[in-house]
Design an enzyme around this catalytic site. Structure first.
Site, PDB file in Angstrom:
ATOM      1  N   GLY A 124       0.795  -1.227   0.000  1.00  0.00           N
ATOM      2  CA  GLY A 124       0.000   0.000   0.000  1.00  0.00           C
ATOM      3  C   GLY A 124       0.822   1.268   0.000  1.00  0.00           C
ATOM      4  N   LEU A 125       0.867   1.941  -1.141  1.00  0.00           N
ATOM      5  CA  LEU A 125       1.500   3.257  -1.258  1.00  0.00           C
ATOM      6  C   LEU A 125       0.490   4.315  -1.705  1.00  0.00           C
ATOM      7  CD1 LEU A 125       4.094   5.057  -1.323  1.00  0.00           C
ATOM      8  CD2 LEU A 125       4.384   4.331  -3.709  1.00  0.00           C
ATOM      9  N   ASN A 129      -5.865  10.735  -3.396  1.00  0.00           N
ATOM     10  CA  ASN A 129      -5.392  12.011  -3.943  1.00  0.00           C
ATOM     11  C   ASN A 129      -3.873  12.079  -4.081  1.00  0.00           C
ATOM     12  OD1 ASN A 129      -8.015  13.326  -4.114  1.00  0.00           O
ATOM     13  ND2 ASN A 129      -7.984  13.295  -1.870  1.00  0.00           N
ATOM     14  N   ILE A 157      -5.221  -0.827  -4.476  1.00  0.00           N
ATOM     15  CA  ILE A 157      -4.286  -1.803  -3.931  1.00  0.00           C
ATOM     16  C   ILE A 157      -4.643  -3.205  -4.416  1.00  0.00           C
ATOM     17  CG2 ILE A 157      -3.233  -2.720  -1.846  1.00  0.00           C
ATOM     18  CD1 ILE A 157      -2.823   0.352  -2.393  1.00  0.00           C
ATOM     19  N   ILE A 337      -6.364  -6.541 -36.805  1.00  0.00           N
ATOM     20  CA  ILE A 337      -6.169  -7.690 -37.687  1.00  0.00           C
ATOM     21  C   ILE A 337      -7.358  -8.644 -37.621  1.00  0.00           C
ATOM     22  CG2 ILE A 337      -4.772  -9.794 -37.984  1.00  0.00           C
ATOM     23  CD1 ILE A 337      -2.306  -8.038 -37.274  1.00  0.00           C
ATOM     24  N   GLY A 340     -13.849  -7.295 -37.146  1.00  0.00           N
ATOM     25  CA  GLY A 340     -15.048  -7.346 -36.308  1.00  0.00           C
ATOM     26  C   GLY A 340     -14.967  -8.410 -35.232  1.00  0.00           C
ATOM     27  N   GLU A 363       2.158   1.244 -11.182  1.00  0.00           N
ATOM     28  CA  GLU A 363       3.555   1.363 -10.736  1.00  0.00           C
ATOM     29  C   GLU A 363       4.301   2.472 -11.473  1.00  0.00           C
ATOM     30  OE1 GLU A 363       5.835  -2.089  -9.759  1.00  0.00           O
ATOM     31  OE2 GLU A 363       4.042  -3.319  -9.592  1.00  0.00           O
ATOM     32  N   GLU A 367       4.185   8.756 -18.213  1.00  0.00           N
ATOM     33  CA  GLU A 367       4.706  10.114 -18.035  1.00  0.00           C
ATOM     34  C   GLU A 367       5.704  10.193 -16.876  1.00  0.00           C
ATOM     35  OE1 GLU A 367       1.292  10.027 -20.509  1.00  0.00           O
ATOM     36  OE2 GLU A 367       1.491   9.287 -18.449  1.00  0.00           O
TER      37      GLU A 367
END
Length: 379
Positions: A124-125, A129, A157, A337, A340, A363, A367
């Site tokens: 958990g990091l 926000n 997470i 390729i 449909g 991770e 950007e």
């Protein structure tokens, strides 16, 4: 650097390939449609060593290196990106964080259970926000005697509900202080610790993504990884290796989409001949294969540095960035390729297409990878 696959690595790849074909492929679309996290599958993978690929045998792991780790992830992800993602997160984040920064008592307590698949790990990091901007995290831990009291939540997470243990990064100091973040090991049955909302996702739907919630959760100081304030630097080092994992996941998805597209192009006939004989299709396949091989070489370069215990921040970011973008490009062309049919769930490429996008986000977004790469080049 010699990237020639050793016989042992080829045998491991074949073992994982056979397992994926037998135990994963028949269930892929059911798990995807119903968002089922097949926890028992991970117990079975633990028996094969796939839940502790990098863990030394002394702690019950397979004791393998990053070349073998990449091979395992690729073979799984060629069949199902969701399962590949969960294997990657379990191995390279939670398990590897304890392996890299845990004391001997912590390693003895947790690594055997994680490596066997008896326990699933979470890490958990990220918060609602604070995604890339991790130093603004609001989940805090306050010292109270021998305990730390954690309050707040983590979002996005992997295994946030089903994981039996989580490594959690929380703020123990001032906002924006890189030395104000500390890592703790938190077991699922700890009072005040619970799983929250499970995300309803575009792709990777069989890999559980959920909140971690902490409400006056008391953690003994013996559960701290390293020292107070070391959490952020630990996380950055773990993400260096984690980027290899996501790169391998990306490569597997790209290879799966590519192989399906090549086979279909040889079978599908239009205007009296297989569509593979039309230059428009043949050139797509040439571009796909070239992208895949370039991505694989970048990954192997990063793996070589990791195995050699050398700095790899730039190289792992390059591998993750390029391989994840290749996964999107190749899966997009695979859908094209197939035409449909590629837009239907009766054929495999629409799932590769949906799953691939997460690789450019998780991770560290593409950007962010470019920021990391450019800083390493220009510093």
């Amino acid at each position: 650097m010699n990237f020639k696959q050793e016989e042992s690595e080829a045998m491991i790849s074949q073992m994982v390939r056979d397992f994926a074909e037998k135990e994963i492929r028949p269930h892929v679309m059911h798990w995807d449609e119903e968002q089922i996290f097949p926890k028992e599958l991970f117990r079975a993978m633990g028996e094969l060593g796939l839940m502790g690929v990098l863990v030394p045998s002394a702690y019950g792991g397979a004791g393998l290196g990053y070349y073998e780790y990449i091979s395992c992830l690729v073979e799984i992800s060629k069949v199902c990106g969701s399962i590949g993602l969960s294997v990657a997160a379990h191995n390279s984040l939670c398990t590897n964080h304890i392996l890299e920064f845990g004391n001997e008592e912590q390693k003895q307590k947790y690594l055997p259970k994680l490596a066997s698949g008896e326990w699933i790990g979470a890490w958990g990091l990220t918060e609602a926000n604070t995604g890339s901007d991790a130093m603004r995290m609001k989940c805090t831990a306050v010292k109270d005697g021998e305990y730390w009291v954690i309050n707040g939540a983590k979002n996005w997470i992997t295994h946030g509900i089903s994981g039996e243990v989580a490594v959690v990064l929380v703020r123990t100091g001032d906002l924006l202080d890189s030395h104000g973040i500390t890592a703790f090991i938190v077991e699922r049955n700890t009072p005040g610790f619970s799983g929250g909302k499970k995300e309803n996702k575009l792709g990777m739907r069989a890999s559980e993504t959920a909140e971690l919630i902490f409400e006056d959760c008391r953690i003994h100081e013996s559960q701290m990884l390293g020292k107070v304030g070391e959490g952020f630097s630990q996380a950055m080092k773990i993400l260096d290796g984690g980027r290899i994992s996501i790169g391998a996941l990306s490569l597997g998805i790209a290879k799966g989409a590519y192989e399906a597209a090549v086979q279909y192009s040889k079978e599908r006939e239009q205007f009296g001949k297989p569509i593979s004989q039309f230059q428009a299709i043949a050139f797509k396949i040439a571009d796909m294969r070239t992208d895949i091989e370039a991505a694989e070489l970048l990954l192997l370069q990063a793996a070589h540095l990791k195995n050699s215990k050398r700095k790899l921040t730039k190289e792992s970011a390059m591998a993750k960035y390029y391989a994840s973008e290749v996964a999107v490009r190749v899966s997009t062309e695979a859908v094209q390729i197939f035409g449909g049919y590629g837009y239907t769930k009766d054929f495999p490429v629409e799932k590769f297409y949906r799953d691939s996008k997460l690789c450019t986000i998780g991770e560290g977004t593409s950007e962010i990878q470019k920021i990391v790469i450019s800083r390493e080049i220009l510093k």
